[in-house]
Design a protein around this motif. Structure first.
Motif, PDB file in Angstrom:
ATOM      1  N   LEU A   4      38.412  31.398  41.289  1.00 24.62           N
ATOM      2  CA  LEU A   4      37.116  31.195  40.293  1.00 24.62           C
ATOM      3  C   LEU A   4      35.675  31.277  41.131  1.00 24.62           C
ATOM      4  O   LEU A   4      35.655  30.502  41.899  1.00 24.62           O
ATOM      5  N   VAL A  24      36.877  34.946  36.863  1.00 21.20           N
ATOM      6  CA  VAL A  24      38.297  34.459  37.390  1.00 21.20           C
ATOM      7  C   VAL A  24      39.152  35.641  37.580  1.00 21.20           C
ATOM      8  O   VAL A  24      39.116  36.780  37.068  1.00 21.20           O
ATOM      9  N   SER A  25      39.908  35.466  38.620  1.00 21.02           N
ATOM     10  CA  SER A  25      41.053  36.413  39.035  1.00 21.02           C
ATOM     11  C   SER A  25      42.252  35.752  39.207  1.00 21.02           C
ATOM     12  O   SER A  25      42.281  34.610  39.661  1.00 21.02           O
ATOM     13  N   PHE A  29      43.725  36.037  32.274  1.00 21.42           N
ATOM     14  CA  PHE A  29      42.405  35.212  31.739  1.00 21.42           C
ATOM     15  C   PHE A  29      42.606  34.586  30.266  1.00 21.42           C
ATOM     16  O   PHE A  29      42.069  33.542  29.851  1.00 21.42           O
ATOM     17  N   TYR A  32      43.855  31.622  29.195  1.00 17.79           N
ATOM     18  CA  TYR A  32      43.541  30.210  29.706  1.00 17.79           C
ATOM     19  C   TYR A  32      42.441  29.613  28.898  1.00 17.79           C
ATOM     20  O   TYR A  32      41.428  30.448  28.686  1.00 17.79           O
ATOM     21  N   MET A  34      38.829  27.596  29.277  1.00 14.99           N
ATOM     22  CA  MET A  34      37.983  27.257  30.265  1.00 14.99           C
ATOM     23  C   MET A  34      36.922  26.054  29.960  1.00 14.99           C
ATOM     24  O   MET A  34      36.749  25.876  28.981  1.00 14.99           O
ATOM     25  N   TRP A  53      41.282  29.501  24.812  1.00 12.90           N
ATOM     26  CA  TRP A  53      41.689  30.797  25.252  1.00 12.90           C
ATOM     27  C   TRP A  53      41.246  31.948  24.425  1.00 12.90           C
ATOM     28  O   TRP A  53      41.003  33.032  24.647  1.00 12.90           O
ATOM     29  N   ARG A  72      32.769  33.204  26.453  1.00  9.27           N
ATOM     30  CA  ARG A  72      33.679  33.847  27.315  1.00  9.27           C
ATOM     31  C   ARG A  72      33.501  35.424  26.850  1.00  9.27           C
ATOM     32  O   ARG A  72      33.425  35.917  25.884  1.00  9.27           O
ATOM     33  N   ASP A  74      36.647  38.128  27.489  1.00 10.42           N
ATOM     34  CA  ASP A  74      37.816  38.534  28.155  1.00 10.42           C
ATOM     35  C   ASP A  74      38.011  39.807  28.975  1.00 10.42           C
ATOM     36  O   ASP A  74      38.540  40.086  29.918  1.00 10.42           O
ATOM     37  N   ALA A  77      36.782  39.062  32.184  1.00 10.80           N
ATOM     38  CA  ALA A  77      37.379  37.871  32.648  1.00 10.80           C
ATOM     39  C   ALA A  77      36.220  37.043  33.220  1.00 10.80           C
ATOM     40  O   ALA A  77      36.328  36.318  34.463  1.00 10.80           O
ATOM     41  N   THR A  78      35.337  36.577  32.288  1.00  8.14           N
ATOM     42  CA  THR A  78      34.232  35.606  32.774  1.00  8.14           C
ATOM     43  C   THR A  78      33.877  34.743  31.766  1.00  8.14           C
ATOM     44  O   THR A  78      33.805  35.183  30.363  1.00  8.14           O
ATOM     45  N   THR A  98      39.609  25.980  34.704  1.00  9.41           N
ATOM     46  CA  THR A  98      40.522  26.429  34.002  1.00  9.41           C
ATOM     47  C   THR A  98      42.121  25.826  33.802  1.00  9.41           C
ATOM     48  O   THR A  98      42.390  25.211  34.746  1.00  9.41           O
TER      49      THR A  98
END
Length: 125
Positions: A4, A24-25, A29, A32, A34, A53, A72, A74, A77-78, A98
């Protein structure tokens, strides 16, 4: 390996705005929830905001309600934290975190599985 990475912190005058990002990697994502937390010098880490999520539910600490907004993306992934009307008492290191999806939101730092390194936000008066 889950990573993150927060960005967007800095020095801003009271009343100003900042937008924090957390990329996030290493995990799926969209599966999850956050959260954002912050820690000021000499204080415990505290909850700021969380989002599920699906993005269908979110919540913010009373101290930031009406000023901060979590969101967020998706596809990227941020997770973001838009911070408006900043106050000197918002000065802290801000962390994104997360945990695997749940229906409800989590407010305790101990319930989060992965954390970023943090980004410093300083609000001058």
């Amino acid at each position: 390996q889950v990573q993150l990475a927060e960005s967007g912190g800095g020095l801003v005058q009271a009343g100003g705005s900042l937008r924090l990002s957390c990329v996030v990697s290493g995990l799926t994502f969209e599966s999850y929830n956050m959260g954002w937390f912050r820690q000021a010098p000499g204080k415990e880490r505290e909850f700021v905001a969380a989002i599920t999520w699906s993005g269908g539910r979110s919540d913010h600490a009373d101290s930031v309600k009406g000023r901060f907004t979590i969101s967020r993306d998706d596809a990227k992934a941020t997770v973001y934290l838009q911070m408006n009307s900043l106050k000197p008492e918002d000065t802290a290191v801000y962390y994104c975190a997360t945990h695997r999806w749940t229906i409800g939101l989590k407010y305790s730092s101990g319930e989060y599985d992965y954390w970023g390194q943090g980004t410093q936000v300083t609000v001058s008066s």
